[in-house]
Design a protein around this motif. Structure first.
Motif, short mmCIF file in Angstrom:
data_model
loop_
_atom_site.label_atom_id
_atom_site.label_comp_id
_atom_site.label_asym_id
_atom_site.label_seq_id
_atom_site.Cartn_x
_atom_site.Cartn_y
_atom_site.Cartn_z
N MET A 168 0.81 -1.20 0.00
CA MET A 168 0.00 0.00 0.00
C MET A 168 0.86 1.27 0.00
N VAL A 169 1.96 1.26 0.73
CA VAL A 169 2.87 2.42 0.73
C VAL A 169 3.44 2.62 -0.67
N GLU A 172 0.72 3.92 -2.99
CA GLU A 172 0.46 5.35 -2.79
C GLU A 172 1.44 6.20 -3.60
N ASN A 176 0.40 8.69 -6.63
CA ASN A 176 0.81 10.10 -6.57
C ASN A 176 1.74 10.51 -7.71
N ALA A 202 -2.16 -0.48 -7.02
CA ALA A 202 -2.62 0.91 -7.00
C ALA A 202 -4.15 0.95 -7.09
N TYR A 205 -5.46 -0.13 -3.80
CA TYR A 205 -5.28 0.99 -2.88
C TYR A 205 -6.50 1.90 -2.89
N GLU A 206 -7.04 2.17 -4.07
CA GLU A 206 -8.22 3.02 -4.19
C GLU A 206 -9.47 2.29 -3.69
N LYS A 210 -7.38 3.56 0.63
CA LYS A 210 -5.93 3.72 0.81
C LYS A 210 -5.31 2.57 1.62
#
Length: 512
Positions: A168-169, A172, A176, A202, A205-206, A210
């Motif tokens: 997840m990091v 992100e 971004n 990604a 993640y959404e 998050k």
């Protein structure tokens, strides 16, 4: 064993051999007079016609007398070898003496016919489940059981954090706008997977706020797990796998843990690989190369399947068609990775396809019985590479009879069961020779090991096959659930891997 509902043993007769040779010539002819699938259909009709003709038209009785040298019972077929035999036909009263006589005897009923009798009900092997009419219902039943079991696991067993936070990091950073692979890192280290992994996580993640909504993430991975299970069962059905393998796909504790409680990227990678095998079985060549490219884009261990897939294409398709599929694979990989390649292509290849990675000894599952010094040595890595290449070359040369590929216009129709066996064994050879196996890597082999156990016991009685498959599966499951791994568990895992590989490498079952 059988084609449709009829045995194939009469293909070895004089008339069957002549028909097979004629069809082979028509397939191999310069203009390819007929398609391989038509040839298979012709042989199936031959199996039916000769079986019915012999059953309905032959009334003469015969008698055999001699010394029974050996006998075997496998898949409801008896094979007898009689020495110094006397073969007498009732009318005319002819007597033939022969030094050696081979008798192959089948059930008088067609394979696939089911009559519920008292004998069947008390038989220790429920034969009704071997009937193709019911195998899909049997598989659906176990899918429902698995779904209920998986929901209970999510509700009752605590989630274990291992790699999800790192995923997840890193995701992100991708969301971004970071496209330099050398700068995409997380709590446990840098991004070491291809671009498909980056885009998929990604997206997750959404979907999971998050990465904070773990319950939603677990149910998403439940969907991935059930998709894997469904595809695997479809692959088994296409390969005519015996009914007792389906429960083994469902009852793995370690597999449920990997998918539902740890949520590793291996789960997505394996789904695409299982889908690739299913599409190969269905001769959907373009879709199979797409699925394979997606698997490699998530994690590069899927490349272990590449030699088998390439040779399947070479056997089934023309050279031009194979080249176009290879170009399509490269194009998909490039398209997925374009943003990262444009930013820093060297960094991307170094991180995503790093073949020189050295794993930590404390996490190894398969090499605990050797010392850490040996585990980390370059000589050990080189030895594994040599063994891998040697075993893979030996297996593929024996299985594919590679000299045939150099014959002009030679093509072959590879059965679905053989496709599953070849792809699974090629992968298993690579797994056995891997520098290290971590617990999540069990998903690479867990879906196909029951079938390979079954194949490794071919040629023995049905009960023997079922018992050996169950024992090997239970041993494997037990050892993969020991944490941390021990010298004993590691030794047993390695012994199972090498035994299964050797048995399948020595298997000389016909390609088609």
């Amino acid at each position: 064993m059988n084609s449709g509902n009829f045995y194939q043993i009469y293909r070895e007769s004089s008339i069957g051999t002549a028909l097979t040779d004629a069809l082979d010539q028509l397939i191999s002819y310069r203009e390819s007079k007929i398609h391989p699938q038509l040839a298979i259909k012709v042989l199936s009709n031959f199996d039916k016609a000769i079986s019915e003709a012999l059953q309905d038209g032959v009334k003469t009785k015969s008698m055999v007398k001699g010394h029974l040298s050996t006998y075997r019972f496998c898949d409801e077929v008896w094979t007898f070898i009689v020495k110094n035999a006397e073969f007498r036909v009732e009318a005319p009263n002819d007597l033939v003496d022969m030094e050696k006589l081979k008798i192959v005897a089948c059930n008088s009923k067609k394979p696939g016919e089911v009559n519920l009798t008292f004998d069947m009900l008390i038989d220790p092997v429920p034969k009704i489940l071997q009937n193709k009419k019911y195998v899909k219902l049997w598989a659906a039943l176990w899918l429902c059981i698995d779904l209920a079991l998986s929901v209970i696991i999510i509700k009752k067993v605590p989630y274990t954090e291992i790699d999800w936070e790192t995923y997840m990091v890193q995701a992100e950073l991708v969301v971004n706008g970071e496209r330099n692979y050398l700068k995409i890192t997380g709590p446990t280290g840098p991004m070491v997977y291809p671009a498909g992994h980056a885009w998929i996580f990604a997206f997750l993640y959404e979907l999971t706020n998050k990465g904070s909504d773990l319950i939603r993430a677990q149910y998403i991975f439940l969907g991935i797990y059930m998709a894997c299970q469904t595809v695997s069962m479809c692959v088994y059905i296409a390969a005519d796998a015996p009914f007792y393998l389906f429960p083994l796909l469902v009852l793995s504790k370690r597999l449920h843990s990997i998918y539902l409680l740890r949520m590793f990227n291996d789960c997505i990678n394996v789904l695409f690989m299982q889908l690739t095998v299913l599409l190969l079985q269905r001769r959907s060549w373009d879709n199979s190369v797409v699925a394979f490219a997606l698997a490699v884009s998530v994690k590069m261990n899927a490349l272990l399947y590449a030699p088998a897939i390439a040779l399947i294409y070479a056997y089934e398709l023309s050279f031009t068609r194979c080249v176009s599929l290879g170009a399509k694979f490269i194009a998909i990989q490039t398209l997925i990775a374009i943003p990262f390649l444009a930013e820093n292509w060297q960094g991307y290849f170094h991180q995503a396809f790093d073949f020189s990675r050295v794993f930590l000894y404390k996490w190894t599952v398969n090499w605990r019985f050797i010392s850490e010094q040996t585990f980390l040595s370059k000589n050990f890595a080189l030895a594994l590479l040599v063994v891998h290449v040697s075993m893979l070359t030996l297996y593929l040369c024996r299985r594919f009879q590679l000299s045939r590929l150099f014959r002009q216009h030679y093509k072959a129709h590879i059965p679905s069961a053989t496709i599953l066996e070849i792809t699974s064994t090629t992968n298993l050879i690579g797994v056995m020779c891997a520098r290290s196996l971590h617990y999540q890597f069990f998903s690479w082999i867990a879906w196909t090991m029951p079938y390979l156990f079954y194949r490794s016991a071919r040629g023995r009685s049905y009960i023997y096959q079922m018992a050996l498959t169950g024992v090997l599966w239970a041993l494997q499951e037990y050892c993969w659930n020991i944490y941390p791994s021990t010298k004993l568990s590691s030794s047993i895992i390695f012994a199972i891997l090498i035994w299964t590989n050797i048995r399948n490498i020595s298997n000389r079952l016909p390609m088609n």
